[in-house]
Write an enzyme that holds these catalytic residues in place. Structure first.
Site, PDB file in Angstrom:
ATOM      1  N   PRO A  46     -37.752 -15.374   0.046  1.00 49.64           N
ATOM      2  CA  PRO A  46     -38.684 -14.949  -1.004  1.00 49.64           C
ATOM      3  C   PRO A  46     -38.014 -14.700  -2.351  1.00 49.64           C
ATOM      4  CG  PRO A  46     -39.305 -13.945   1.051  1.00 49.64           C
ATOM      5  CD  PRO A  46     -38.015 -14.685   1.320  1.00 49.64           C
ATOM      6  N   GLU A  47     -36.897 -13.978  -2.355  1.00 51.90           N
ATOM      7  CA  GLU A  47     -36.090 -13.837  -3.570  1.00 51.90           C
ATOM      8  C   GLU A  47     -34.624 -13.750  -3.190  1.00 51.90           C
ATOM      9  OE1 GLU A  47     -40.061 -12.424  -5.070  1.00 51.90           O
ATOM     10  OE2 GLU A  47     -38.840 -11.711  -3.411  1.00 51.90           O
ATOM     11  N   SER A  48     -33.785 -14.122  -4.151  1.00 54.59           N
ATOM     12  CA  SER A  48     -32.346 -13.957  -4.012  1.00 54.59           C
ATOM     13  C   SER A  48     -31.826 -13.206  -5.236  1.00 54.59           C
ATOM     14  CB  SER A  48     -31.637 -15.311  -3.892  1.00 54.59           C
ATOM     15  OG  SER A  48     -31.996 -15.959  -2.679  1.00 54.59           O
ATOM     16  N   HIS A  77     -37.303  -5.576  -3.146  1.00 52.64           N
ATOM     17  CA  HIS A  77     -36.634  -5.697  -1.845  1.00 52.64           C
ATOM     18  C   HIS A  77     -35.229  -6.279  -1.995  1.00 52.64           C
ATOM     19  CE1 HIS A  77     -37.562 -10.070  -1.558  1.00 52.64           C
ATOM     20  NE2 HIS A  77     -36.710 -10.089  -0.557  1.00 52.64           N
TER      21      HIS A  77
END
Length: 301
Positions: A46-48, A77
């Protein structure tokens, strides 16, 4: 070829394969922005988060966040995952109990909460929350997020809220309705892009035992059909509850929020809302689990 250390950290959970997975690259100082985007796309999480030295006198790290398709200004997160990794794997807990990240939206301080000398939770303080109106027909909103119009909880307004990214908050009457939602990803993504919305966030007070609120989050505009457990959107939700006077003013509120259960990635957020000052203060806390550690080989610039 250059080797870049990369970690897969499941945030807002103690367990692997639950919560929200984030890629964390703890030393991105030699990466270009296009390389960061390529790595985020390759990891397909979803995100890095990409950490690098900061020139800000109050910050410990500069951090940038990428979904598989775009850079975003703030990700909750991935901040939790980065903090957990620094504390448990990279020796930060030996240096102190506080990490400050410089983000595109400002400084995000993180407190490392310990118990018997071990990390228990990390708590980030998000930027001052805000809310604003948006002219949307609830019938259309219900259709796009894949619920029935009667499922919209009209006791609460549909509004935009932010603690760094703009989130469309949709009140829903029941947890069952949220779990059964099947969004029209293309239409929802187009609407979100039109209004510069990062995610559409469904919430209900009809939460399972042990939780105060239950949520679900869709982000097709940034390449994420569903974000499992969303620190930024739930922080914005807490700000909305305070600013709309849905929480008593002058008190400190503790909320436990559940998310991710509908897609078998359950997670828990511990949110503290301080309402005694002029502007609410939002703290979002959680645990994490480092699930994968390895190296990514990238071409030299």
């Amino acid at each position: 070829m250059n080797a870049v250390s990369v970690y897969h950290v499941d945030a807002f959970t103690k367990d692997p394969f639950a919560g929200n997975p984030a890629g964390v690259i703890p030393d991105a100082r030699n990466l270009t922005l296009p390389q960061m985007q390529q790595i985020a796309n390759e990891l397909n999480l979803p995100e890095s988060a990409f950490l690098m030295p900061s020139v800000h006198p109050e910050a410990d790290f500069r951090i940038r966040y990428f979904s598989p398709t775009v850079e975003i200004d703030f990700c909750g997160h991935a901040t939790v995952g980065s903090s957990w990794l620094l504390a448990t794997e990279l020796g930060w807990l030996e240096k102190g109990r506080r990490i400050v990240f410089e983000t595109n939206v400002g400084l995000i301080p993180v407190q490392l909460e310990t118990e018997d000398g071990k990390l228990k939770r990390v708590q980030m303080t998000q930027i001052t929350p805000s809310v604003k109106e948006i002219d949307l027909n609830p019938v259309e909103v219900a259709r796009m997020v894949g619920i029935q119009t009667k499922d919209i909880d009209d006791r609460y307004p549909i509004k935009l809220a932010s603690t760094g990214g703009l989130h469309l908050l949709v009140p829903v009457r029941t947890r069952a309705a949220i779990d059964q939602a099947i969004p029209l990803q293309s239409e929802l993504g187009a609407m979100n892009r039109e209004h510069r919305i990062t995610t559409t966030h469904l919430f209900t007070w009809d939460a399972q035992e042990g939780y105060d609120l239950y949520t679900r989050d869709f982000a097709p505009a940034i390449g994420i059909p569903e974000d499992p457990v969303t620190g930024a959107a739930n922080g914005a939700l807490a700000g909305y509850l305070a600013l709309e006077k849905l929480l008593p003013v002058g008190e400190k509120h503790h909320l436990v929020v559940g998310q991710g259960h509908a897609i078998s990635r359950p997670g828990t957020l511990y949110i503290t809302v301080e309402t005694s000052s002029k502007d609410p203060v939002i703290h979002v806390a959680g645990e994490a689990h480092v699930t994968i550690a390895g190296q990514l080989r990238v071409s030299a610039k």
